[in-house]
Design an enzyme around this catalytic site. Structure first.
Site, PDB file in Angstrom:
ATOM      1  N   ASP A  11     -25.795 -45.316 -50.042  1.00 45.62           N
ATOM      2  CA  ASP A  11     -26.118 -45.017 -48.655  1.00 45.62           C
ATOM      3  C   ASP A  11     -27.505 -44.383 -48.653  1.00 45.62           C
ATOM      4  O   ASP A  11     -28.164 -44.326 -49.707  1.00 45.62           O
ATOM      5  CB  ASP A  11     -25.046 -44.144 -47.993  1.00 45.62           C
ATOM      6  CG  ASP A  11     -25.023 -42.705 -48.498  1.00 45.62           C
ATOM      7  OD1 ASP A  11     -25.794 -42.367 -49.435  1.00 45.62           O
ATOM      8  OD2 ASP A  11     -24.231 -41.912 -47.966  1.00 45.62           O
ATOM      9  N   CYS A  68     -24.457 -41.846 -53.493  1.00 43.77           N
ATOM     10  CA  CYS A  68     -24.666 -41.210 -52.189  1.00 43.77           C
ATOM     11  C   CYS A  68     -25.234 -39.824 -52.460  1.00 43.77           C
ATOM     12  O   CYS A  68     -25.701 -39.556 -53.558  1.00 43.77           O
ATOM     13  CB  CYS A  68     -23.380 -41.185 -51.363  1.00 43.77           C
ATOM     14  SG  CYS A  68     -22.012 -40.201 -52.006  1.00 43.77           S
ATOM     15  N   THR A  70     -23.717 -36.871 -52.754  1.00 49.76           N
ATOM     16  CA  THR A  70     -22.937 -36.111 -53.738  1.00 49.76           C
ATOM     17  C   THR A  70     -22.150 -36.998 -54.690  1.00 49.76           C
ATOM     18  O   THR A  70     -21.684 -36.524 -55.727  1.00 49.76           O
ATOM     19  CB  THR A  70     -21.920 -35.186 -53.039  1.00 49.76           C
ATOM     20  OG1 THR A  70     -20.996 -36.005 -52.304  1.00 49.76           O
ATOM     21  CG2 THR A  70     -22.606 -34.190 -52.128  1.00 49.76           C
ATOM     22  N   HIS A 101     -11.058 -43.402 -72.158  1.00 50.11           N
ATOM     23  CA  HIS A 101      -9.667 -43.014 -71.920  1.00 50.11           C
ATOM     24  C   HIS A 101      -9.115 -43.500 -70.594  1.00 50.11           C
ATOM     25  O   HIS A 101      -7.925 -43.795 -70.493  1.00 50.11           O
ATOM     26  CB  HIS A 101      -9.519 -41.493 -71.982  1.00 50.11           C
ATOM     27  CG  HIS A 101      -9.795 -40.928 -73.327  1.00 50.11           C
ATOM     28  ND1 HIS A 101      -9.603 -39.595 -73.610  1.00 50.11           N
ATOM     29  CD2 HIS A 101     -10.252 -41.488 -74.479  1.00 50.11           C
ATOM     30  CE1 HIS A 101      -9.926 -39.367 -74.873  1.00 50.11           C
ATOM     31  NE2 HIS A 101     -10.339 -40.508 -75.412  1.00 50.11           N
ATOM     32  N   HIS A 136      -3.921 -44.863 -74.163  1.00 50.11           N
ATOM     33  CA  HIS A 136      -4.601 -44.754 -72.876  1.00 50.11           C
ATOM     34  C   HIS A 136      -4.228 -45.914 -71.951  1.00 50.11           C
ATOM     35  O   HIS A 136      -4.125 -45.732 -70.742  1.00 50.11           O
ATOM     36  CB  HIS A 136      -6.112 -44.694 -73.081  1.00 50.11           C
ATOM     37  CG  HIS A 136      -6.536 -43.603 -74.008  1.00 50.11           C
ATOM     38  ND1 HIS A 136      -6.326 -42.269 -73.744  1.00 50.11           N
ATOM     39  CD2 HIS A 136      -7.129 -43.649 -75.225  1.00 50.11           C
ATOM     40  CE1 HIS A 136      -6.785 -41.534 -74.741  1.00 50.11           C
ATOM     41  NE2 HIS A 136      -7.277 -42.356 -75.655  1.00 50.11           N
TER      42      HIS A 136
END
Length: 144
Positions: A11, A68, A70, A101, A136
């Protein structure tokens, strides 16, 4: 380096970092598609997150990268798509382990949270690390 196909998007809050990641992908010969945005005009991150996540979930791309401000909004939106394991990362250790993992298939980064050099190191580690499988895999199957 890269035989992986990468879907990438951002964004307005992640535009500059996405452009730097595109340079990294070009230098390292990754095949990719840029799902935008292409300017600094204000945009809605859920739209791009859903596009990239749907493409990865459909198998059209091996992995996705979303940027973005954050990384948090992108990761929340991407994780709404079945089959997506999006992670918002701020260090290289978590980048390695999220792949080894957790078989994370979408990387989310925050341009306003981490510096460009660290972000590129995270991308590098995340793209180079494979899934270990084994115990995993059983756990990933439980999530799905």
């Amino acid at each position: 380096m890269g035989s992986l196909k990468i879907a990438i998007g951002c964004d307005h809050g992640g535009f500059h970092l996405k452009e730097k990641i595109l340079e990294y992908l070009d230098v390292n010969k990754f095949e990719y598609k840029d799902f935008g945005i292409y300017t600094l005009e204000q945009s809605d991150y859920p739209i791009v997150a859903k596009q990239v996540a749907n493409e990865v979930a459909a198998g059209n791309f091996d992995r996705g990268i979303l940027v973005c401000g954050t990384g948090l909004g992108m990761s929340i939106a991407a994780n709404k798509v079945k089959g997506i394991r999006a992670v918002c990362l701020e260090n290289t250790y978590s980048a390695r382990v999220s792949r080894a993992h957790n078989n994370a298939n979408v990387l989310c980064l925050g341009e306003r949270v981490i510096g460009q050099n660290l972000a590129l190191d995270i991308v590098d580690v995340w793209l180079k690390t494979g899934f270990e499988g084994g115990r995993h895999k059983r756990r990933i199957d439980m999530i799905e």
